[in-house]
Design an enzyme around this catalytic site. Structure first.
Site, PDB file in Angstrom:
ATOM      1  N   LEU A 186      18.648 -25.042  25.060  1.00 11.02           N
ATOM      2  CA  LEU A 186      17.910 -25.820  24.194  1.00 11.02           C
ATOM      3  C   LEU A 186      16.305 -25.247  24.733  1.00 11.02           C
ATOM      4  O   LEU A 186      16.270 -24.852  25.910  1.00 11.02           O
ATOM      5  CB  LEU A 186      17.897 -27.389  24.350  1.00 11.02           C
ATOM      6  CG  LEU A 186      19.032 -27.919  23.914  1.00 11.02           C
ATOM      7  CD1 LEU A 186      18.972 -29.388  24.393  1.00 11.02           C
ATOM      8  CD2 LEU A 186      19.321 -28.006  22.504  1.00 11.02           C
ATOM      9  N   ASP A 187      15.481 -25.133  23.711  1.00  7.14           N
ATOM     10  CA  ASP A 187      14.308 -24.805  24.051  1.00  7.14           C
ATOM     11  C   ASP A 187      13.544 -25.581  24.992  1.00  7.14           C
ATOM     12  O   ASP A 187      14.004 -26.808  25.290  1.00  7.14           O
ATOM     13  CB  ASP A 187      13.259 -24.543  22.715  1.00  7.14           C
ATOM     14  CG  ASP A 187      13.769 -23.800  21.745  1.00  7.14           C
ATOM     15  OD1 ASP A 187      14.322 -22.745  22.104  1.00  7.14           O
ATOM     16  OD2 ASP A 187      13.503 -23.959  20.542  1.00  7.14           O
ATOM     17  N   LYS A 188      12.660 -25.403  25.818  1.00  7.30           N
ATOM     18  CA  LYS A 188      11.923 -25.786  26.793  1.00  7.30           C
ATOM     19  C   LYS A 188      11.627 -27.516  26.392  1.00  7.30           C
ATOM     20  O   LYS A 188      11.911 -28.550  26.967  1.00  7.30           O
ATOM     21  CB  LYS A 188      10.736 -25.241  27.047  1.00  7.30           C
ATOM     22  CG  LYS A 188       9.683 -26.090  28.147  1.00  7.30           C
ATOM     23  CD  LYS A 188       8.375 -25.184  28.547  1.00  7.30           C
ATOM     24  CE  LYS A 188       7.713 -26.427  29.527  1.00  7.30           C
ATOM     25  NZ  LYS A 188       6.470 -25.530  29.716  1.00  7.30           N
TER      26      LYS A 188
END
Length: 320
Positions: A137-139
């Site tokens: 998942l993105d940050k």
């Protein structure tokens, strides 16, 4: 040190007639096409038991076996970072990632990541590629992720992702008022001029995003989004492409759009929300060891709940 897990799965029929290195790079998006081509040339990939050339075409339906050469974690250190664990057994771990937590260490950011936290939680994960992380998942995207704890579970989960047998659903708050759901089926690749961004690009990797409307606000819509593919920034790029970017997205969202008649509370809530309003709310797949169907759900984090409450209050006030 235990050997790398062998990955085995079937080539979907839809890839018939395409080069084997191209197909594998799409089915295994965490690995670059260059790395996959190297594995093929080293004889670490077979199709129905034979070693192909990178340029050979697939017919669809073949059984592919990949013996990865992946750098095992050595330089990354374990760190006592709190994890929100939703499930754990001897095969896998499901966590609820908070916004702001980076998944993988990178140059200039070697510590404070999910991988560092996993190595502290279970030191045996150091023997697995990426400490068992099979998707990302993105940050600043929150929500559910699965981590493999054994070579067998790693193989099964990577294969399930490649075969599109892992269901991932997201909550996404987008700009604009959508009337109905739909599907975005547009290829994604690196932006031709800005290599830090992704974009809809002819000739990119196939990407399919489905969305349906959950709730409408003034000037905004809450969507339930499901993925058929797992490209980098896929939901963010696809929603921006149809001109309904995700609220707060610093890369693809454009300027902040306040709803007409927004009061001080809503203005403060929207200006204070400084990340993409995207949450991985549901994760479902068959358990890699028992084949039991497993489903997990996760409530959005507090910052997103507060923003939704402010939008809901504004919409209700305009109806009075």
């Amino acid at each position: 040190m235990p050997p790398e897990p062998t990955l085995e799965f079937a080539i979907p029929d839809e890839f018939a007639g395409r080069r084997v290195d191209q197909v594998l790079s799409q089915l295994m998006p965490d690995y670059s096409r260059t790395r996959i081509k190297d594995w093929i040339e080293r004889g670490r990939v077979t199709l129905n038991g034979r070693v192909p050339r990178p340029r050979d075409n697939v017919a669809g339906g073949e059984t592919v076996c990949v013996e990865p050469l992946v750098e095992i974690v050595h330089e990354d250190r374990a760190q006592a970072i709190e994890l929100d664990i939703r499930f754990e057994d001897e095969s896998l771990l499901v966590i609820n990632k908070p916004p702001g937590l980076v998944v993988h260490p990178a140059a200039g950011n070697r510590e404070g990541t999910l991988l560092n936290a996993l190595l502290h939680h279970d030191p045996d994960l150091a023997t697995l590629p990426r400490a068992g992380i099979v998707h990302r998942l993105d940050k600043d995207t929150s929500g559910l992720m699965v981590i493999a704890k054994t070579p067998g579970a790693y193989q099964a989960l990577v294969a399930a992702l490649a075969a599109r047998e892992v269901s991932r659903e997201y909550l996404a708050l987008v700009q604009g008022e959508l009337i109905a759901g739909g599907t975005v089926e547009e290829p994604i690749a690196r932006h031709p001029r800005d290599r830090k961004r992704m974009a809809v690009v002819s000739g990119g990797k196939p990407a399919v995003t489905h969305y349906r409307v959950l709730e409408r606000f003034v000037g905004h819509t809450l969507l339930r989004v499901s993925l058929e593919t797992g490209r980098t920034h896929q939901i963010r790029v696809h929603m921006a492409h149809i001109r309904h970017p995700i609220v707060g997205d610093p890369v693809y969202g454009g300027r902040l759009r306040l709803p007409p008649g927004a009061g001080d509370g809503l203005v403060a809530a929207m200006r204070g929300f400084r990340r993409q309003a995207l949450h991985a709310m549901r994760l479902a797949f068959e358990h890699p060891r028992t084949s039991e169907p497993m489903v997990w759900d996760s409530e959005p984090p507090e910052d997103l709940l507060l923003l939704l409450a402010a939008l809901r209050a504004h919409a209700e006030a305009r109806l009075d």
